[in-house]
Design an enzyme around this catalytic site. Structure first.
Site, PDB file in Angstrom:
ATOM      1  N   HIS A 215      24.721  14.802   1.128  1.00 12.79           N
ATOM      2  CA  HIS A 215      26.171  14.908   1.225  1.00 12.79           C
ATOM      3  C   HIS A 215      26.683  14.922   2.665  1.00 12.79           C
ATOM      4  CE1 HIS A 215      30.102  14.843  -0.395  1.00 12.79           C
ATOM      5  NE2 HIS A 215      30.400  15.549   0.656  1.00 12.79           N
ATOM      6  N   TYR A 219      29.531  12.540   5.442  1.00 17.81           N
ATOM      7  CA  TYR A 219      30.450  12.914   6.524  1.00 17.81           C
ATOM      8  C   TYR A 219      30.006  12.330   7.855  1.00 17.81           C
ATOM      9  CZ  TYR A 219      32.771  15.501   3.048  1.00 17.81           C
ATOM     10  OH  TYR A 219      33.430  15.784   1.910  1.00 17.81           O
ATOM     11  N   HIS A 366      33.049   4.182  -7.231  1.00 16.65           N
ATOM     12  CA  HIS A 366      33.533   5.228  -6.324  1.00 16.65           C
ATOM     13  C   HIS A 366      33.050   5.025  -4.893  1.00 16.65           C
ATOM     14  CE1 HIS A 366      34.232   9.166  -4.566  1.00 16.65           C
ATOM     15  NE2 HIS A 366      32.936   9.280  -4.349  1.00 16.65           N
ATOM     16  N   PHE A 367      31.736   4.861  -4.726  1.00 19.76           N
ATOM     17  CA  PHE A 367      31.295   4.891  -3.321  1.00 19.76           C
ATOM     18  C   PHE A 367      31.515   3.566  -2.592  1.00 19.76           C
ATOM     19  CE2 PHE A 367      26.996   4.380  -5.325  1.00 19.76           C
ATOM     20  CZ  PHE A 367      26.689   3.144  -4.810  1.00 19.76           C
ATOM     21  N   HIS A 368      31.823   2.508  -3.339  1.00 12.15           N
ATOM     22  CA  HIS A 368      32.241   1.310  -2.603  1.00 12.15           C
ATOM     23  C   HIS A 368      33.671   1.446  -2.080  1.00 12.15           C
ATOM     24  CE1 HIS A 368      28.544  -0.518  -4.156  1.00 12.15           C
ATOM     25  NE2 HIS A 368      28.631  -1.279  -3.077  1.00 12.15           N
ATOM     26  N   ARG A 429      24.587   2.775 -13.832  1.00 12.37           N
ATOM     27  CA  ARG A 429      24.464   2.083 -12.563  1.00 12.37           C
ATOM     28  C   ARG A 429      23.015   1.642 -12.399  1.00 12.37           C
ATOM     29  NH1 ARG A 429      23.975   6.929  -8.052  1.00 12.37           N
ATOM     30  NH2 ARG A 429      23.650   5.203  -6.614  1.00 12.37           N
ATOM     31  N   ARG A 430      22.734   0.900 -11.355  1.00  9.57           N
ATOM     32  CA  ARG A 430      21.365   0.514 -11.031  1.00  9.57           C
ATOM     33  C   ARG A 430      20.646  -0.174 -12.179  1.00  9.57           C
ATOM     34  NH1 ARG A 430      19.235   5.932  -7.801  1.00  9.57           N
ATOM     35  NH2 ARG A 430      20.059   5.274  -5.810  1.00  9.57           N
TER      36      ARG A 430
HETATM   37  C1  HEM Z   1      29.828  -7.258   0.462  1.00  9.81           C
HETATM   38  C2  HEM Z   1      30.387  -6.416  -0.341  1.00  9.81           C
HETATM   39  C3  HEM Z   1      29.592  -5.581  -1.301  1.00  9.81           C
HETATM   40  C4  HEM Z   1      29.242  -5.886  -2.589  1.00  9.81           C
HETATM   41  C5  HEM Z   1      29.602  -7.148  -3.375  1.00  9.81           C
HETATM   42  C6  HEM Z   1      28.425  -4.801  -3.076  1.00  9.81           C
HETATM   43  C7  HEM Z   1      27.846  -4.766  -4.336  1.00  9.81           C
HETATM   44  C8  HEM Z   1      26.925  -3.834  -4.758  1.00  9.81           C
HETATM   45  C9  HEM Z   1      26.233  -3.860  -6.005  1.00  9.81           C
HETATM   46  C10 HEM Z   1      26.425  -4.895  -7.110  1.00  9.81           C
HETATM   47  C11 HEM Z   1      25.381  -2.802  -6.022  1.00  9.81           C
HETATM   48  C12 HEM Z   1      24.341  -2.479  -7.071  1.00  9.81           C
HETATM   49  C13 HEM Z   1      24.771  -1.509  -8.039  1.00  9.81           C
HETATM   50  C14 HEM Z   1      23.746  -1.022  -8.987  1.00  9.81           C
HETATM   51  O1  HEM Z   1      22.924  -1.763  -9.535  1.00  9.81           O
HETATM   52  O2  HEM Z   1      23.816   0.174  -9.225  1.00  9.81           O
HETATM   53  C15 HEM Z   1      25.569  -2.076  -4.803  1.00  9.81           C
HETATM   54  C16 HEM Z   1      24.922  -0.907  -4.465  1.00  9.81           C
HETATM   55  C17 HEM Z   1      25.158  -0.181  -3.295  1.00  9.81           C
HETATM   56  N1  HEM Z   1      26.014  -0.523  -2.268  1.00  9.81           N
HETATM   57 FE1  HEM Z   1      27.149  -2.206  -2.183  1.00  9.81          FE
HETATM   58  N2  HEM Z   1      28.308  -3.854  -2.105  1.00  9.81           N
HETATM   59  C18 HEM Z   1      29.010  -4.290  -1.002  1.00  9.81           C
HETATM   60  C19 HEM Z   1      29.182  -3.610   0.200  1.00  9.81           C
HETATM   61  C20 HEM Z   1      28.656  -2.361   0.472  1.00  9.81           C
HETATM   62  C21 HEM Z   1      28.927  -1.610   1.675  1.00  9.81           C
HETATM   63  C22 HEM Z   1      29.824  -2.059   2.804  1.00  9.81           C
HETATM   64  C23 HEM Z   1      28.226  -0.453   1.561  1.00  9.81           C
HETATM   65  C24 HEM Z   1      28.112   0.713   2.519  1.00  9.81           C
HETATM   66  C25 HEM Z   1      28.288   0.670   3.785  1.00  9.81           C
HETATM   67  C26 HEM Z   1      27.494  -0.492   0.307  1.00  9.81           C
HETATM   68  C27 HEM Z   1      26.652   0.498  -0.136  1.00  9.81           C
HETATM   69  C28 HEM Z   1      25.948   0.452  -1.306  1.00  9.81           C
HETATM   70  C29 HEM Z   1      25.017   1.475  -1.720  1.00  9.81           C
HETATM   71  C30 HEM Z   1      24.662   2.754  -0.957  1.00  9.81           C
HETATM   72  C31 HEM Z   1      24.520   1.085  -2.972  1.00  9.81           C
HETATM   73  C32 HEM Z   1      23.608   1.906  -3.857  1.00  9.81           C
HETATM   74  C33 HEM Z   1      22.272   1.397  -4.093  1.00  9.81           C
HETATM   75  C34 HEM Z   1      21.607   2.277  -5.105  1.00  9.81           C
HETATM   76  O3  HEM Z   1      22.201   2.625  -6.139  1.00  9.81           O
HETATM   77  O4  HEM Z   1      20.468   2.624  -4.844  1.00  9.81           O
HETATM   78  N3  HEM Z   1      27.787  -1.655  -0.330  1.00  9.81           N
HETATM   79  N4  HEM Z   1      26.508  -2.728  -4.027  1.00  9.81           N
HETATM   80 CU   LIG Z   2      28.400  14.522  -2.116  1.00 11.52          CU
END
Ligand code: HEM
Ligand SMILES: [Cu+2]
Ligand SMILES: [Cu+2]
Lengths: 540, 158
Positions: A215, A219, A366-368, A429-430
């Site tokens: 967490h 921040y 949420h986190f996006h 998710r995932r």
């Molecule tokens: C280019 C634009 C982006 C797209 C289209 C995108 C799309 C996605 C998708 C489809 C997933 C997989 C979700 C899943 O299967 O649970 C994901 C996971 C994730 N994304 Fe992005 N994302 C983008 C940008 C970002 C940015 C800018 C960040 C952070 C700086 C970010 C951080 C993450 C994180 C931390 C995960 C989690 C992976 C996990 O569950 O282990 N993403 N994103």
């Molecule tokens: Cu948190």
């Protein structure tokens, strides 16, 4: 004046490269989740890619970008070079070596454990050692910034430090508190276990240490974005900072409240008593407060800007803002999305409602919004403004830079709203794909996963605009004298007296005490219990 | 330190909202016992199948009408894979994992828990709508993660 420009440029370069690679992975992922059949699509590729995307975005892009900001902001605001420039380079190279090791392990399919690396999923040791080195590099960077600040303080006794430096110091303090836990997880559990020196690890202990880190990690990402909102945005928008002292109060509150909250990620975990989860919930809601104050101060600063640009009515100041300035547009859109993300966060943090959304697509929606937009889009906006100053060239392809934030906003609306809704409908998710063998319930998600894929395509195009503009600037931008890196003036003038918020080390002591209360007891309790370890598994 | 009047009002409002949120959660927790699954019980993950708590799996109906479900979540299946429970009675789920971390979510309900090897997850829930429910594993557990699901059938009054 910015000193140590080459160091800042090197850091921001790695950050943008990591962002670029992760963007390609993101496109593939959002298409795959909509069950769109791509030629090279496979479960193995998908999970490998999600690991790469998560690590490169959440850990590598953010950390290097923040290191670059730390160097550029501290040296400009204090108007002196880094005290230990060589150590700054050592920090950079340690972090680069760590990143290369981790990326190698992921791309070679030896570490498909996602960016949370929960054991007993077991990655190649290079993955864990690499992440640890990235953290160690950032520690050295933090020490260099602190030493530079202390040098300034010695020469300027009794003078309040500039707000930008206060914000960067807060970031470093939160990061030090956080990374103690992940370093322990790595050094005592995961590294010896992956090397075969230790047979088993306790998966729950690892999760507790991970979220102790996890967490405040958010921040660590968010605070530098706040620094930009407070100290860069008002000036770029043509105004002044509405309240300098309250901004200091906000940073001080983040020092004390960022860490004792991690169990809100473990509401659904067995083995942690409900009372501790409740205690962390209280701190979690308390930490909404400084963000509310930020919303007011930054919005009021924008109103000041609008009025200085000639607005007179109640709301026309909004239209007077320079919406075609890439930094201003990026930050304004980031703030709008962060407001929504913040309310979503309050829902996640509520005990009962968490059971509905935990580990569903809602979470990625949420986190996006939060890290994926409030932080990442702010950083992109900052790059348009900072990179020209670092390399001494004009921003190239500035038309792309003007449109890019809006495209990101629209893409993210589609991506995030659809994921929030499918999450409420129960889609996890995932997941590589969400058909569940033709289940009727799962079939209801499919229209929205297509919307999410469309959002992903727009985001990808937007990210490409950003990358092209950056590449163009560095390679082909016109060499020209750039305006200096300057920060917003407070409305009431620069502070001259030290406030209680300026006693940073006292706040650190309070923070350490709160962390001890929130974690020492439950961790001791946990260690006193008879637990059984798990051997490693590599189902990838 | 000078604070603008409007900002002062805003800060009181923000403080009020924080307290309101916490109050709502507090009331729900105290009056309805809405606690997240926080059962503390350990088990050796390397001998789950031999452990008497999980040697026999499935649904047991207690004399008072309530039900108990014993399940194992493992790569990449739930054992048993289809369960039937009566509507409108408290159903207590007990789960553990012999391998990696899994999730357990009954789609469309509040039934959601992590399943961590070495620990027993337990929570109680009452289903008031009969029908067929999808159970998913909602934590990544390996390349078969997206195939890991089960079926829950809630039957009209037993
Ligand atoms: C280019 C634009 C982006 C797209 C289209 C995108 C799309 C996605 C998708 C489809 C997933 C997989 C979700 C899943 O299967 O649970 C994901 C996971 C994730 N994304 Fe992005 N994302 C983008 C940008 C970002 C940015 C800018 C960040 C952070 C700086 C970010 C951080 C993450 C994180 C931390 C995960 C989690 C992976 C996990 O569950 O282990 N993403 N994103
Ligand atoms: Cu948190
Ligand atoms: Cu799974």
């Amino acid at each position: 004046m910015i000193h140590n420009r080459r160091l800042a440029t090197a850091n921001i370069g790695v950050a943008i490269a990591a962002f670029g690679i992760a963007t390609f992975m993101a496109l593939m992922q959002s298409l795959s989740r909509a069950s769109l059949d791509l030629p090279w699509r496979s479960a193995k590729m998908y999970y490998l890619s999600v690991t790469g995307h998560g690590v490169l975005m959440a850990l590598v892009f953010t950390t290097f970008f923040i290191m670059a900001l730390g160097v550029a902001f501290t040296t400009s605001a204090l108007n002196r070079p880094l005290k230990w420039p060589r150590a700054g380079w050592v920090a950079f190279w340690i972090a680069v070596v760590g990143t290369v090791m981790t990326t190698w392990a992921i791309l070679w399919g030896k570490a498909t454990v996602l960016y949370t690396f929960y054991p007993p999923l077991q990655a190649h040791w290079a993955f864990y050692v690499g992440v640890t080195l990235l953290v160690v590099g950032s520690w050295v960077w933090g020490a260099v910034v602190i030493a530079t600040y202390l040098g300034w303080k010695k020469d300027n006794p009794g003078k309040p430090m500039p707000l930008a430096v206060y914000g960067i110091l807060t970031t470093i303090i939160v990061w030090y508190l956080a990374t103690v836990a992940v370093a322990s997880e790595m050094l005592f559990l995961l590294i010896p276990w992956s090397l075969g020196l230790k047979e088993t690890v306790d998966p729950l202990l690892a999760r507790m240490l991970f979220w102790f880190f996890g967490h405040p990690l958010v921040y660590f990402w968010l605070l530098p974005a706040y620094v930009v909102w407070y100290t860069v945005l008002p000036r770029e928008a043509g105004g002044k900072l509405f309240s300098d002292p309250l901004a200091r109060m906000v940073f001080a509150l983040f020092i004390i409240l960022s860490t004792p909250v991690g169990f809100h990620h473990q509401f659904m975990d067995p083995g942690i008593a409900a009372g501790w989860k409740m205690a962390h919930t209280i701190a979690t809601f308390a930490i909404l407060f400084p963000s509310f104050v930020t919303a007011f101060t930054v919005t009021a600063s924008l109103e000041v800007a609008g009025r200085m640009r000639g607005a007179t009515g109640w709301f026309d100041w909004i239209w007077k803002l320079p919406w075609n300035n890439p930094l201003v547009a990026s930050v304004l859109l980031s703030m709008i999305m962060f407001a929504v993300g913040g309310f979503g966060g309050a829902i996640n943090a509520a005990f009962g409602m968490n059971a509905v959304v935990h580990n569903t697509a809602w979470i990625q929606g949420h986190f996006h919004l939060t890290v994926g937009t409030a932080v990442a889009l702010t950083f992109m906006g900052t790059a348009y403004w900072l990179v020209p100053k670092l390399v001494g060239r004009d921003l190239e392809l500035s038309l792309l830079a003007k449109w890019q934030p809006y495209l990101w906003f629209v893409g993210m609306l589609l991506f995030s709203i659809s994921n929030h809704i499918t999450g409420l409908m129960g889609m996890p998710r995932r997941v590589f794909e969400a058909g569940y063998g033709g289940s009727e319930i799962a079939a209801q998600w499919s229209g929205l996963t297509l919307v999410s894929a469309l959002g992903g395509i727009l985001l990808f195009v937007s990210a490409s605009f950003f990358l092209l503009s950056m590449l163009g600037t560095v390679l082909a931008g016109r060499k020209a004298e750039q305006p200096p890196l300057e920060f917003a003036e407070p409305l009431e003038g620069q502070p001259t007296k030290l406030l209680v918020f300026d006693r940073v080390w006292a706040w650190v002591v309070v923070a350490v005490i709160l962390v001890a209360i929130a974690y020492a007891y439950p961790l001791a309790d946990h260690l006193a219990m008879e637990t059984f370890g798990s051997p490693g598994f590599k189902p990838f | 330190m000078h604070v603008d009047l409007y900002e002062r009002i805003w800060m009181w409002g923000a403080g009020g909202i924080v307290i309101l949120f916490l109050g709502t959660i507090g009331v729900a927790t105290v009056s309805q016992g809405r606690l997240p699954p926080s059962h503390v019980e350990t088990i050796d993950p390397q001998s789950v199948f031999a452990d008497e708590r999980f040697a026999e799996r499935g649904v047991t109906i207690h004399p008072d009408g309530s039900a108990e479900v014993i399940m194992i979540a493992m790569m990449f299946n739930f054992l048993p894979n289809e369960i039937r429970v009566p509507a409108n009675v408290p159903v207590t789920f007990r789960l553990t994992s012999p391998d990696v971390v899994h999730g357990f979510q009954i789609v469309g309900t509040n039934g959601n828990t992590m399943v961590v090897p070495g620990y027993v997850s337990q929570f109680t829930i009452t289903f008031d709508t009969p029908g067929e429910y999808l159970i998913t594993c909602n934590e990544y557990c390996g390349l078969g993660h997206h195939n890991m699901s089960a079926t829950l059938i809630v039957e009209e009054g037993a």
